[in-house]
Design a protein around this motif. Structure first.
Motif, PDB file in Angstrom:
ATOM      1  N   ALA A  13      -0.446   1.693   0.507  1.00 17.54           N
ATOM      2  CA  ALA A  13       0.404   1.006  -0.470  1.00 17.54           C
ATOM      3  C   ALA A  13       1.845   0.895  -0.006  1.00 17.54           C
ATOM      4  O   ALA A  13       2.740   0.681  -0.823  1.00 17.54           O
ATOM      5  CB  ALA A  13       0.341   1.744  -1.808  1.00 17.54           C
ATOM      6  N   ARG A  36       0.315  -2.806  -3.430  1.00 18.14           N
ATOM      7  CA  ARG A  36       0.440  -1.777  -4.466  1.00 18.14           C
ATOM      8  C   ARG A  36      -0.384  -2.084  -5.713  1.00 18.14           C
ATOM      9  O   ARG A  36      -0.841  -1.173  -6.401  1.00 18.14           O
ATOM     10  CB  ARG A  36       1.914  -1.558  -4.809  1.00 18.14           C
ATOM     11  N   ALA A  55      -3.530   6.655  -2.612  1.00 17.55           N
ATOM     12  CA  ALA A  55      -2.590   5.628  -2.160  1.00 17.55           C
ATOM     13  C   ALA A  55      -1.660   6.256  -1.135  1.00 17.55           C
ATOM     14  O   ALA A  55      -1.022   7.273  -1.408  1.00 17.55           O
ATOM     15  CB  ALA A  55      -1.791   5.072  -3.333  1.00 17.55           C
TER      16      ALA A  55
END
Length: 357
Positions: A195, A201, A211
Motif C-alpha cells: 500500500a 491503498r 498492508a
C-alpha cells in the motif's frame, strides 16, 4: 504473552530475496533461521534476476523443511495474476495453513519480462487489477464467486463439492480463468498488498489482511495507516483488521554500532530501493519498539541488505532484544499464518469484501 505497551506483540517478517545464493537449500535454511526467531512469515519475490524455480515452487519445497513460519510468494506484474491463486491454495494445503499471497503492483524496478510474459503497466491500472485479483483469490479459495468489481455473487459447486470460480476482470490482459479447485481446509490464504503507492491503498483497505508501507518516517507510516483504517471502516471492516507493516531495507553490518545519522532514532533514510536502516541490531530493536509503541504500525517487513549475514543478526540480535523486552513472541502459539498475525479465523462468508462504495 502480551506487550507491556498494551498494544499486543509486534509482528515481524523478512524477505529472502537479496541472497547471494538462490537455490532451494539456501532459501530453506534462511526460512528455518527465521522460524527459530519466531517471525510471522518470510517472502520470496519472483524477480527475473533470481535464477532457478519460481517463488511458489521454491516455497512449496521450503514448506517441507519448516513447521510454523508463514510462506508468502510475491506475484509480480509480469505474471498473469489470475494464474497465481491456485498455486497459493496448493501451498496453503501442503504447509498446513501457512501460505499467504503478496500482490505487487509495482513495476519490479523496470526490469523487462522475457518473451511471452506481459509487459509492465501504469501503477493505477495495476492497482485496479489488484482489487480484482485479491477478490478472485478469496473466491478461488472457497469464499464465493465475485465479479470484476470484487462484489460477491452466489457460489456454485460441482458434483465433487468444489467451488467454481468466475471473475470478469476489466483490467487484466487476459480474462480470469474459470477454475474448479478444492476449498483449502484452513480457509483462504492471507492476502498481502503493498500500500505504499496511493492508488493501491483502496485495494489494501478493502481486501488485504496485511498492508505493507515503505515509509521513511514514523509520521509518514502513521498517515498511511490512518488512511487505510478509515477506508477499511467505509468498506464495513473493523479499522484495525488490516495489519499494517512498515517495509525497511536493513543493513546491520558486522558489529554492534550506533545507527548512522538519518537511519536510526528519527527514522530510516530514503534510497532508490526504499527506506534503509543502517546500524546495529540493538538500535533496530529500539526503532521497532518505538514505532510500535507509539501505534505507528503493527509490525515490520525487513529485507536484509546482505543475506544471510543480516538475517542472522536480525534473529540473534534484534529479535532477542525485543523478546527480552516482552515485545515479541518466544514461541508460536498456533500453527497457521492467520494465527501468527492474530487474524480472525477463516470464514466462508468472504470477509473483507465489504460494502459497495
Amino acid at each position: 504473552m502480551a506487550s507491556s505497551s498494551g498494544r499486543g506483540l509486534v509482528h515481524l517478517a523478512a524477505a529472502l530475496d537479496l541472497s547471494s545464493s538462490y537455490d532451494e537449500r539456501s532459501c530453506a535454511e534462511a526460512a528455518q533461521l527465521a522460524e527459530r526467531g519466531g517471525l510471522d512469515f518470510v517472502t520470496l519475490d519472483d524477480t527475473f534476476a533470481r535464477p532457478g524455480l519460481d517463488a511458489l515452487s521454491v516455497l512449496s519445497r521450503v514448506a517441507a523443511a519448516t513447521d510454523r513460519i508463514g510462506l508468502v510468494p510475491v506475484a509480480t506484474p509480469h505474471t498473469e495474476p489470475f494464474h497465481v491463486p491456485a498455486g497459493v491454495a496448493v501451498l496453503d494445503r501442503v504447509s498446513g495453513g501457512r501460505a499467504g499471497w503478496w500482490t505487487d503492483v509495482t513495476n519490479a524496478g523496470g526490469e523487462a519480462p522475457p518473451p511471452g510474459r506481459r509487459r509492465t503497466r501504469p501503477v493505477g491500472a495495476l492497482s485496479q487489477e489488484t482489487g480484482e485479483v485479491v477478490a478472485y483469490a478469496g473466491a478461488e479459495s472457497g469464499d464465493r464467486r465475485v465479479d470484476g468489481a470484487g462484489m460477491p455473487a452466489a457460489p456454485s459447486e460441482d458434483r465433487a463439492g468444489r467451488h467454481r470460480v468466475d471473475v470478469r476482470g476489466v483490467s487484466s490482459s487476459a480474462k480470469a480463468p474459470r477454475l474448479t479447485v478444492p476449498g483449502p481446509p484452513h480457509g483462504r490464504p492471507v492476502r498481502v498488498v503493498d500500500a505504499t503507492d496511493e492508488p493501491a491503498r483502496g485495494a489494501a483497505a478493502r481486501y488485504a489482511d496485511v498492508a505493507l508501507v515503505r515509509a521513511a518516517s514514523a509520521a509518514q507510516a502513521a498517515a498511511v495507516r490512518d488512511q487505510i483504517r478509515a477506508a477499511a471502516a467505509e468498506f464495513g471492516r473493523r479499522p484495525e483488521e488490516p495489519r499494517v507493516l512498515a517495509g525497511l531495507l536493513v543493513d546491520l553490518g558486522d558489529g554492534e554500532h550506533a545507527a548512522e545519522p538519518g537511519h536510526g532514532g528519527g527514522g530510516p533514510r530514503q534510497t532508490a530501493r526504499g527506506p534503509l536502516y543502517r546500524g546495529g541490531p540493538v538500535d533496530l530493536a529500539e526503532l521497532i519498539a518505538t514505532w510500535h509503541g507509539e501505534g505507528v504500525v503493527d509490525g515490520f517487513h525487513l529485507t536484509p541488505a546482505e543475506s544471510p549475514r543480516d538475517l542472522e543478526r536480525l534473529v540473534n540480535g534484534t529479535v532477542a532484544v525485543l523478546q527480552h523486552r516482552g515485545l515479541f513472541r518466544t514461541f508460536y502459539p498456533g500453527s497457521t499464518l492467520r494465527e501468527h498475525l492474530g487474524l480472525a479465523g477463516p470464514a466462508r462468508q468472504g470477509a473483507g469484501h465489504g460494502r459497495a462504495s
